[in-house]
Design a protein around this motif. Structure first.
Motif, mmCIF file in Angstrom:
data_model
loop_
_atom_site.group_PDB
_atom_site.id
_atom_site.type_symbol
_atom_site.label_atom_id
_atom_site.label_comp_id
_atom_site.label_asym_id
_atom_site.label_seq_id
_atom_site.Cartn_x
_atom_site.Cartn_y
_atom_site.Cartn_z
ATOM 1 N N ASP A 238 0.864 -1.187 0.000
ATOM 2 C CA ASP A 238 0.000 0.000 0.000
ATOM 3 C C ASP A 238 0.898 1.234 0.000
ATOM 4 O O ASP A 238 1.501 1.572 1.018
ATOM 5 C CB ASP A 238 -0.894 -0.028 1.240
ATOM 6 C CG ASP A 238 -1.866 1.141 1.322
ATOM 7 O OD1 ASP A 238 -1.593 2.198 0.736
ATOM 8 O OD2 ASP A 238 -2.901 0.998 2.007
ATOM 9 N N VAL A 239 1.000 1.902 -1.145
ATOM 10 C CA VAL A 239 1.965 2.994 -1.246
ATOM 11 C C VAL A 239 1.566 4.202 -0.404
ATOM 12 O O VAL A 239 2.436 4.944 0.084
ATOM 13 C CB VAL A 239 2.198 3.413 -2.715
ATOM 14 C CG1 VAL A 239 2.848 2.274 -3.500
ATOM 15 C CG2 VAL A 239 0.909 3.865 -3.388
ATOM 16 N N GLU A 240 0.272 4.430 -0.205
ATOM 17 C CA GLU A 240 -0.153 5.574 0.602
ATOM 18 C C GLU A 240 0.195 5.348 2.076
ATOM 19 O O GLU A 240 0.709 6.244 2.755
ATOM 20 C CB GLU A 240 -1.649 5.829 0.433
ATOM 21 C CG GLU A 240 -2.081 6.102 -0.993
ATOM 22 C CD GLU A 240 -1.355 7.284 -1.614
ATOM 23 O OE1 GLU A 240 -0.935 8.199 -0.880
ATOM 24 O OE2 GLU A 240 -1.194 7.288 -2.857
ATOM 25 N N GLU A 241 -0.089 4.153 2.572
ATOM 26 C CA GLU A 241 0.264 3.832 3.962
ATOM 27 C C GLU A 241 1.779 3.858 4.142
ATOM 28 O O GLU A 241 2.296 4.316 5.163
ATOM 29 C CB GLU A 241 -0.290 2.458 4.338
ATOM 30 C CG GLU A 241 -0.098 2.079 5.801
ATOM 31 C CD GLU A 241 -0.871 2.975 6.754
ATOM 32 O OE1 GLU A 241 -0.404 3.149 7.899
ATOM 33 O OE2 GLU A 241 -1.929 3.510 6.349
ATOM 34 N N THR A 242 2.512 3.373 3.136
ATOM 35 C CA THR A 242 3.973 3.383 3.215
ATOM 36 C C THR A 242 4.503 4.812 3.268
ATOM 37 O O THR A 242 5.429 5.106 4.026
ATOM 38 C CB THR A 242 4.578 2.647 2.009
ATOM 39 O OG1 THR A 242 4.080 1.307 1.983
ATOM 40 C CG2 THR A 242 6.095 2.614 2.096
ATOM 41 N N ALA A 243 3.932 5.705 2.475
ATOM 42 C CA ALA A 243 4.362 7.106 2.497
ATOM 43 C C ALA A 243 4.159 7.717 3.883
ATOM 44 O O ALA A 243 5.008 8.477 4.369
ATOM 45 C CB ALA A 243 3.605 7.907 1.445
ATOM 46 N N ARG A 244 3.061 7.376 4.529
ATOM 47 C CA ARG A 244 2.825 7.889 5.883
ATOM 48 C C ARG A 244 3.824 7.307 6.879
ATOM 49 O O ARG A 244 4.371 8.039 7.719
ATOM 50 C CB ARG A 244 1.386 7.571 6.314
ATOM 51 C CG ARG A 244 0.333 8.416 5.624
ATOM 52 C CD ARG A 244 -1.039 8.196 6.226
ATOM 53 N NE ARG A 244 -1.605 6.914 5.825
ATOM 54 C CZ ARG A 244 -2.351 6.732 4.739
ATOM 55 N NH1 ARG A 244 -2.600 7.749 3.926
ATOM 56 N NH2 ARG A 244 -2.855 5.549 4.462
ATOM 57 N N ARG A 245 4.063 6.010 6.793
ATOM 58 C CA ARG A 245 5.014 5.386 7.707
ATOM 59 C C ARG A 245 6.431 5.921 7.483
ATOM 60 O O ARG A 245 7.216 6.051 8.423
ATOM 61 C CB ARG A 245 5.001 3.872 7.516
ATOM 62 C CG ARG A 245 3.782 3.181 8.089
ATOM 63 C CD ARG A 245 3.903 3.051 9.600
ATOM 64 N NE ARG A 245 2.765 2.342 10.132
ATOM 65 C CZ ARG A 245 1.712 2.913 10.724
ATOM 66 N NH1 ARG A 245 1.688 4.239 10.845
ATOM 67 N NH2 ARG A 245 0.720 2.191 11.202
ATOM 68 N N ALA A 246 6.770 6.235 6.250
ATOM 69 C CA ALA A 246 8.124 6.689 5.926
ATOM 70 C C ALA A 246 8.511 7.931 6.707
ATOM 71 O O ALA A 246 9.676 8.092 7.102
ATOM 72 C CB ALA A 246 8.236 6.962 4.421
ATOM 73 N N LEU A 247 7.552 8.798 6.966
ATOM 74 C CA LEU A 247 7.864 10.055 7.654
ATOM 75 C C LEU A 247 8.222 9.842 9.120
ATOM 76 O O LEU A 247 8.687 10.771 9.773
ATOM 77 C CB LEU A 247 6.689 11.022 7.519
ATOM 78 C CG LEU A 247 6.370 11.431 6.070
ATOM 79 C CD1 LEU A 247 5.191 12.403 6.034
ATOM 80 C CD2 LEU A 247 7.586 12.047 5.395
ATOM 81 N N GLY A 248 8.026 8.646 9.630
ATOM 82 C CA GLY A 248 8.426 8.339 10.996
ATOM 83 C C GLY A 248 9.741 7.597 11.104
ATOM 84 O O GLY A 248 10.102 7.126 12.186
ATOM 85 N N LEU A 249 10.478 7.485 9.993
ATOM 86 C CA LEU A 249 11.738 6.740 10.025
ATOM 87 C C LEU A 249 12.879 7.535 10.636
ATOM 88 O O LEU A 249 13.782 6.959 11.248
ATOM 89 C CB LEU A 249 12.130 6.311 8.604
ATOM 90 C CG LEU A 249 11.211 5.305 7.927
ATOM 91 C CD1 LEU A 249 11.671 5.055 6.493
ATOM 92 C CD2 LEU A 249 11.164 3.988 8.706
ATOM 93 N N GLY A 250 12.878 8.836 10.441
ATOM 94 C CA GLY A 250 13.974 9.660 10.943
ATOM 95 C C GLY A 250 13.705 11.131 10.686
ATOM 96 O O GLY A 250 12.711 11.508 10.050
ATOM 97 N N ARG A 251 14.610 11.959 11.151
ATOM 98 C CA ARG A 251 14.427 13.418 11.055
ATOM 99 C C ARG A 251 14.532 13.929 9.633
ATOM 100 O O ARG A 251 13.887 14.901 9.263
ATOM 101 C CB ARG A 251 15.476 14.103 11.947
ATOM 102 C CG ARG A 251 15.391 15.623 11.989
ATOM 103 C CD ARG A 251 16.381 16.196 12.971
ATOM 104 N NE ARG A 251 17.762 15.889 12.620
ATOM 105 C CZ ARG A 251 18.476 16.612 11.741
ATOM 106 N NH1 ARG A 251 17.934 17.631 11.108
ATOM 107 N NH2 ARG A 251 19.734 16.281 11.493
#
Length: 289
Positions: A238-251
């Motif tokens: 799910d690319v939309e969910e992945t895009a949201r999760r990506a923003l929590g990977l690091g600063r």
């Protein structure tokens, strides 16, 4: 006197995805021509590392790959030193796809200061659907993972993405059937629990200190039967969910979207993958050390 980091050679280490192995030779050629020493790692029980009698891809703990990555980094350091005569350790940039993107993200969070940058090609950061689906799945899987971790689950075959990639069907690429089978590897209870635990860690947010670039298709289309539309969409995550999760990977995280890309952006049609090669090359060059 400490060595000047600006004098360090630049290296790339590539990690593949689930039921996969390294075959992205065009990417390797592009980055090598751009001045990077390029290396790829087939993780244990995958691809060239898969041995007779092993359970393909199986592990009950994604952290086991720390040993593989550590061995690869030692080899890269030795090899680059031998090739260049430069005593300064190379700056390593990691590029990882799908399940490899999850493995790389968790590893980078546990190992600060080791990477120049982290590039994630359609990383599998959340179960398809939502965290609620993942929570339900974890409760269903956990008893089997505890009592019979190598138990394979039965799921319907979903060969549509394979058909979009393989030159035996509609794609451009020759796939070694033992390393990338049409029907994937068996999905086992212990492995499923390990992946879901990784997704849970991503949901709680990571603290990767290296700049992170996430490459994603413009949209998702998951279906069992192949249609021509699957040549222009991600048929796995799910690319939309992945895009949201990506923003929590690091600063320092950026998300680049590629309309018309496959799940593996680097195996998409020529115009799409060439744009991705160009973007990744610029990104890596922006962080030389």
């Amino acid at each position: 006197m400490r060595p000047d980091p600006a004098a360090a050679p630049r290296a790339v280490l590539y990690l593949h995805g689930w039921a996969d192995y390294f075959l992205q030779t065009e990417l390797a050629e592009y980055l090598t021509a751009s001045g990077f020493h390029f290396y790829a790692l087939d993780l244990r029980k995958f691809g060239r590392s898969l041995l007779p009698g092993q359970t393909p891809g199986y592990t009950p703990d994604l952290a086991v790959y720390d040993e593989d990555i550590a061995a690869a980094l030692r080899q890269i350091e030795d090899d680059v030193a031998a090739r260049t005569g430069n005593a300064v350790p190379p700056t390593v940039h990691m590029v990882a796809h799908s399940l490899g993107g999850l493995i790389a993200s968790l590893w980078a969070d546990r190992n600060p200061g080791r990477l120049g940058t982290l590039v994630l090609n359609s990383p599998w950061l959340e179960l398809q659907g939502s965290s609620l689906v993942r929570s339900i799945a974890m409760h269903l899987v956990e008893p089997f993972a505890r009592t019979d971790p190598k138990r394979p689950f039965r799921f319907p075959d979903m060969p549509a993405y394979w058909e979009s990639v393989s030159s035996e069907a509609h794609g451009e690429w020759f796939l070694v059937p033992e390393w990338r089978p049409r029907a994937s590897f068996p999905i086992r209870a212990g492995w499923t629990k390990a992946v879901l635990a990784g997704h849970g860690a991503v949901e709680r947010k990571l603290n990767i200190d290296a700049p992170v670039l996430v490459l994603l298709s413009g949209r998702t289309r998951i279906q069992a039967e192949w249609t021509a539309d699957l040549m222009r969409a991600d048929a796995v995550i799910d690319v939309e969910e992945t895009a949201r999760r990506a923003l929590g990977l690091g600063r320092r995280t950026a998300v680049f979207r590629y309309p018309g890309a496959l799940h593996d952006v680097f195996l998409s049609r020529g115009t799409v993958r060439q744009q991705a090669f160009h973007d990744v090359g610029l990104w890596l060059s922006s962080y030389p050390y």
